[in-house]
Scaffold this active site. Structure first.
Site, PDB file in Angstrom:
ATOM      1  N   ASP A  82     -11.541   7.555  10.376  1.00 45.47           N
ATOM      2  CA  ASP A  82     -12.436   6.530  10.933  1.00 45.47           C
ATOM      3  C   ASP A  82     -13.386   5.869   9.934  1.00 45.47           C
ATOM      4  O   ASP A  82     -14.575   5.697  10.219  1.00 45.47           O
ATOM      5  CB  ASP A  82     -13.240   7.119  12.108  1.00 45.47           C
ATOM      6  CG  ASP A  82     -14.243   8.186  11.663  1.00 45.47           C
ATOM      7  OD1 ASP A  82     -14.316   8.499  10.444  1.00 45.47           O
ATOM      8  OD2 ASP A  82     -14.974   8.706  12.529  1.00 45.47           O
TER       9      ASP A  82
ATOM     10  N   TYR B  38       0.843  -1.210   0.000  1.00 50.56           N
ATOM     11  CA  TYR B  38       0.000   0.000   0.000  1.00 50.56           C
ATOM     12  C   TYR B  38       0.873   1.252   0.000  1.00 50.56           C
ATOM     13  O   TYR B  38       0.662   2.189  -0.780  1.00 50.56           O
ATOM     14  CB  TYR B  38      -0.903  -0.047   1.234  1.00 50.56           C
ATOM     15  CG  TYR B  38      -1.686   1.219   1.510  1.00 50.56           C
ATOM     16  CD1 TYR B  38      -2.900   1.456   0.861  1.00 50.56           C
ATOM     17  CD2 TYR B  38      -1.230   2.173   2.428  1.00 50.56           C
ATOM     18  CE1 TYR B  38      -3.627   2.611   1.122  1.00 50.56           C
ATOM     19  CE2 TYR B  38      -1.949   3.324   2.689  1.00 50.56           C
ATOM     20  CZ  TYR B  38      -3.146   3.537   2.041  1.00 50.56           C
ATOM     21  OH  TYR B  38      -3.865   4.688   2.298  1.00 50.56           O
TER      22      TYR B  38
HETATM   23  N1  LIG Z   1      -9.168   5.637   6.157  1.00 51.94           N
HETATM   24  C1  LIG Z   1      -7.893   5.936   6.434  1.00 51.94           C
HETATM   25  O1  LIG Z   1      -7.396   5.776   7.577  1.00 51.94           O
HETATM   26  C2  LIG Z   1      -7.029   6.543   5.383  1.00 51.94           C
HETATM   27  C3  LIG Z   1      -7.415   6.620   4.059  1.00 51.94           C
HETATM   28  N2  LIG Z   1      -6.574   7.198   3.136  1.00 51.94           N
HETATM   29  C4  LIG Z   1      -6.953   7.267   1.726  1.00 51.94           C
HETATM   30  O2  LIG Z   1      -8.270   7.761   1.581  1.00 51.94           O
HETATM   31  C5  LIG Z   1      -8.886   7.171   0.441  1.00 51.94           C
HETATM   32  C6  LIG Z   1     -10.223   6.581   0.826  1.00 51.94           C
HETATM   33  O3  LIG Z   1     -10.008   5.635   1.862  1.00 51.94           O
HETATM   34  P1  LIG Z   1     -11.240   5.000   2.659  1.00 51.94           P
HETATM   35  O4  LIG Z   1     -12.422   5.860   2.512  1.00 51.94           O
HETATM   36  O5  LIG Z   1     -10.755   4.625   4.003  1.00 51.94           O
HETATM   37  O6  LIG Z   1     -11.452   3.659   1.818  1.00 51.94           O
HETATM   38  P2  LIG Z   1     -12.719   2.683   1.725  1.00 51.94           P
HETATM   39  O7  LIG Z   1     -12.155   1.305   1.797  1.00 51.94           O
HETATM   40  O8  LIG Z   1     -13.797   3.072   2.645  1.00 51.94           O
HETATM   41  O9  LIG Z   1     -13.249   2.967   0.233  1.00 51.94           O
HETATM   42  C7  LIG Z   1     -12.563   2.514  -0.865  1.00 51.94           C
HETATM   43  C8  LIG Z   1     -13.411   2.776  -2.099  1.00 51.94           C
HETATM   44  O10 LIG Z   1     -12.732   2.236  -3.242  1.00 51.94           O
HETATM   45  C9  LIG Z   1     -13.611   1.341  -3.914  1.00 51.94           C
HETATM   46  N3  LIG Z   1     -12.840   0.240  -4.501  1.00 51.94           N
HETATM   47  C10 LIG Z   1     -12.265  -0.803  -3.862  1.00 51.94           C
HETATM   48  N4  LIG Z   1     -11.667  -1.611  -4.740  1.00 51.94           N
HETATM   49  C11 LIG Z   1     -11.863  -1.078  -5.963  1.00 51.94           C
HETATM   50  C12 LIG Z   1     -11.524  -1.463  -7.276  1.00 51.94           C
HETATM   51  N5  LIG Z   1     -10.835  -2.578  -7.523  1.00 51.94           N
HETATM   52  N6  LIG Z   1     -11.908  -0.678  -8.318  1.00 51.94           N
HETATM   53  C13 LIG Z   1     -12.629   0.455  -8.099  1.00 51.94           C
HETATM   54  N7  LIG Z   1     -12.984   0.881  -6.874  1.00 51.94           N
HETATM   55  C14 LIG Z   1     -12.617   0.115  -5.819  1.00 51.94           C
HETATM   56  C15 LIG Z   1     -14.580   0.860  -2.832  1.00 51.94           C
HETATM   57  O11 LIG Z   1     -15.832   0.455  -3.336  1.00 51.94           O
HETATM   58  P3  LIG Z   1     -16.179  -1.004  -3.880  1.00 51.94           P
HETATM   59  O12 LIG Z   1     -15.710  -1.978  -2.861  1.00 51.94           O
HETATM   60  O13 LIG Z   1     -17.647  -0.925  -4.055  1.00 51.94           O
HETATM   61  O14 LIG Z   1     -15.461  -1.109  -5.182  1.00 51.94           O
HETATM   62  C16 LIG Z   1     -14.777   2.134  -2.035  1.00 51.94           C
HETATM   63  O15 LIG Z   1     -15.735   2.951  -2.655  1.00 51.94           O
HETATM   64  C17 LIG Z   1      -7.884   6.144  -0.100  1.00 51.94           C
HETATM   65  O16 LIG Z   1      -7.163   6.692  -1.172  1.00 51.94           O
HETATM   66  C18 LIG Z   1      -6.972   5.895   1.088  1.00 51.94           C
HETATM   67  O17 LIG Z   1      -5.696   5.481   0.700  1.00 51.94           O
HETATM   68  C19 LIG Z   1      -5.364   7.704   3.479  1.00 51.94           C
HETATM   69  C20 LIG Z   1      -4.938   7.643   4.771  1.00 51.94           C
HETATM   70  C21 LIG Z   1      -5.721   7.059   5.826  1.00 51.94           C
HETATM   71  C1  LIG Z   2      -0.112   4.080  11.515  1.00 56.02           C
HETATM   72  C2  LIG Z   2      -0.132   5.100  10.425  1.00 56.02           C
HETATM   73  C3  LIG Z   2       0.289   6.468  10.822  1.00 56.02           C
HETATM   74  C4  LIG Z   2       1.152   6.608  12.066  1.00 56.02           C
HETATM   75  C5  LIG Z   2       0.784   7.776  12.864  1.00 56.02           C
HETATM   76  O1  LIG Z   2       1.606   8.300  13.512  1.00 56.02           O
HETATM   77  N1  LIG Z   2      -0.456   8.236  12.847  1.00 56.02           N
HETATM   78  C6  LIG Z   2      -0.915   9.391  13.527  1.00 56.02           C
HETATM   79  C7  LIG Z   2      -2.105   9.939  12.723  1.00 56.02           C
HETATM   80  O2  LIG Z   2      -2.199   9.542  11.580  1.00 56.02           O
HETATM   81  O3  LIG Z   2      -2.887  10.760  13.240  1.00 56.02           O
HETATM   82  C8  LIG Z   2      -1.525   5.119   9.744  1.00 56.02           C
HETATM   83  C9  LIG Z   2      -1.811   6.411   8.973  1.00 56.02           C
HETATM   84  C10 LIG Z   2      -2.444   6.016   7.641  1.00 56.02           C
HETATM   85  C11 LIG Z   2      -2.849   4.605   7.830  1.00 56.02           C
HETATM   86  C12 LIG Z   2      -3.143   3.686   6.637  1.00 56.02           C
HETATM   87  C13 LIG Z   2      -3.853   4.275   5.524  1.00 56.02           C
HETATM   88  O4  LIG Z   2      -3.332   5.108   4.860  1.00 56.02           O
HETATM   89  C14 LIG Z   2      -5.161   3.633   5.123  1.00 56.02           C
HETATM   90  C15 LIG Z   2      -4.982   2.207   4.851  1.00 56.02           C
HETATM   91  C16 LIG Z   2      -6.392   1.743   4.574  1.00 56.02           C
HETATM   92  C17 LIG Z   2      -6.465   0.272   4.388  1.00 56.02           C
HETATM   93  O5  LIG Z   2      -7.856  -0.093   4.328  1.00 56.02           O
HETATM   94  C18 LIG Z   2      -5.768  -0.509   5.514  1.00 56.02           C
HETATM   95  C19 LIG Z   2      -5.112   0.355   6.536  1.00 56.02           C
HETATM   96  C20 LIG Z   2      -4.228   1.454   6.010  1.00 56.02           C
HETATM   97  C21 LIG Z   2      -2.993   0.807   5.422  1.00 56.02           C
HETATM   98  C22 LIG Z   2      -3.832   2.408   7.163  1.00 56.02           C
HETATM   99  C23 LIG Z   2      -2.872   1.776   8.195  1.00 56.02           C
HETATM  100  C24 LIG Z   2      -2.378   2.720   9.285  1.00 56.02           C
HETATM  101  C25 LIG Z   2      -1.774   3.981   8.737  1.00 56.02           C
HETATM  102  C26 LIG Z   2      -0.488   3.631   7.974  1.00 56.02           C
END
Ligand SMILES: NC(=O)C1=CN([C@@H]2O[C@H](COP(=O)(O)OP(=O)(O)OC[C@H]3O[C@@H](n4cnc5c(N)ncnc54)[C@H](OP(=O)(O)O)[C@@H]3O)[C@@H](O)[C@H]2O)C=CC1
Ligand SMILES: C[C@H](CCC(=O)NCC(=O)O)[C@H]1CC[C@H]2[C@@H]3C(=O)C[C@@H]4C[C@H](O)CC[C@]4(C)[C@H]3CC[C@]12C
Length: 270
Positions: free
Chosen positions: A202, A166
């Site tokens: 979240d 990732y």
């Molecule tokens: N939540 C977190 O802690 C963090 C999130 N992010 C970033 O934020 C963004 C959104 O994350 P988040 O909302 O948590 O993710 P979710 O897992 O909630 O959502 C992911 C979305 O992508 C779609 N998806 C999954 N697989 C595919 C595929 N093969 N083709 C097309 N669409 C797909 C899913 O829908 P479906 O399954 O219906 O296809 C869903 O709509 C991401 O880019 C993530 O990296 C960054 C840092 C932290």
């Molecule tokens: C543990 C990471 C960041 C460390 C930190 O100090 N955090 C403080 C803060 O962020 O407030 C996590 C930050 C981003 C996360 C990852 C992410 O980008 C989303 C992914 C979504 C996927 O569905 C699985 C989990 C993730 C890899 C997630 C894991 C934890 C972080 C790296």
């Protein structure tokens, strides 16, 4: 200096009538962005794989006041799909103002297991499809002097354990889109690129994947989604959300990288 002192002059009317694609819009942050954009009366084209979820999100967007809302379902593993999505926007609207690239494929949260096929697939979904969507959408974005918003992670600026594939895809996004931004400036292409560096948020999938292993409290997806929309419209270079946590991480990465690594490892439950 210019970036950090840019005025906070966001106004919801900036989105009224704008034509916006949101990928990964069936759940999590993408779904919440769709709802904010709907309240701001944008035209929406949403995409993800699960049609039943997209139908519900579109229905809610129309209730919230979207100028229009439709979806196209499919997987970004299919290399022809990015162009299908962009063509749908072209056929429906004849143009595009904002491209929000947000989807991610499934990745496990654990020690790297040596599965190169998984890394290849994840690069296709999390990185190459972003490039392909951008290539297809660029003529329309040049025409509208629009915006590209790329949703990334602190894991794309500084690595953490258990997310090697990732993290690689997110570092790739920074390299590609930050280089492209230079080229747009050199060639006077007035299309903005905003890279969103998010901490732990979240969403259901993220909390399910990491709450057993990570001590930190996740930030709210609704606020996160609004900050992404705002920073894209304000044509910011980068968004750091939550700003204090991400800002401190990036500062430490540059001045004390080993200390940061040990802090990250200590935020994991043993
Ligand atoms: N939540 C977190 O802690 C963090 C999130 N992010 C970033 O934020 C963004 C959104 O994350 P988040 O909302 O948590 O993710 P979710 O897992 O909630 O959502 C992911 C979305 O992508 C779609 N998806 C999954 N697989 C595919 C595929 N093969 N083709 C097309 N669409 C797909 C899913 O829908 P479906 O399954 O219906 O296809 C869903 O709509 C991401 O880019 C993530 O990296 C960054 C840092 C932290
Ligand atoms: C543990 C990471 C960041 C460390 C930190 O100090 N955090 C403080 C803060 O962020 O407030 C996590 C930050 C981003 C996360 C990852 C992410 O980008 C989303 C992914 C979504 C996927 O569905 C699985 C989990 C993730 C890899 C997630 C894991 C934890 C972080 C790296």
């Amino acid at each position: 200096f210019y970036f950090y002192s840019a005025p906070e002059n966001f106004n919801e009317e900036m989105l009224r009538g704008k034509r916006v694609i949101v990928t990964g819009a069936s759940s999590g942050i993408g779904e919440q962005m769709a709802y904010h954009l709907a309240r701001m009366e944008a035209h929406l084209l949403l995409t993800a794989r699960t049609e039943a979820k997209l139908q519900k999100v579109v229905k809610r967007c129309l209730e919230l006041g979207a100028a229009s809302a439709r979806y196209v379902s499919g997987s970004m593993e299919d290399t022809t799909f990015p162009e299908v999505v962009v063509k749908e926007a072209e056929n429906t609207w004849g143009g595009l103002d904002v491209l929000i690239l947000n989807h991610i494929g499934y990745s496990y949260f654990n020690y790297f297991n040596g599965d190169v096929g998984h890394v290849r697939k994840l690069l296709e979904v999390n990185f190459l499809s972003y490039v392909a969507m951008t290539v297809s959408a660029l003529p329309m974005l040049k025409e509208s002097e629009g915006s590209i918003v790329v949703v990334s992670s602190v894991a794309g600026k500084t690595a953490a354990p258990f997310s090697a594939p990732y993290s690689a895809t997110k570092f790739a996004l920074d390299g590609f889109f930050s280089s492209l931004r230079h080229e747009f400036i050199i060639e006077k292409v007035n299309v903005s690129i905003t890279l969103c560096i998010l901490g732990y948020i979240d969403t259901e999938n993220a909390v399910r994947a990491v709450s057993h292993a990570i001590r930190d409290t996740p930030a709210p997806k609704e606020e996160c989604a609004l900050e992404i929309v705002k920073s894209g419209v304000l044509r910011r270079r980068e968004l750091h959300y939550p700003s204090r946590a991400v800002g401190s991480l990036l500062l430490l990465r540059d001045i004390a990288p080993d200390f940061l690594d040990s802090l990250i490892r200590s935020s994991y439950k043993q």
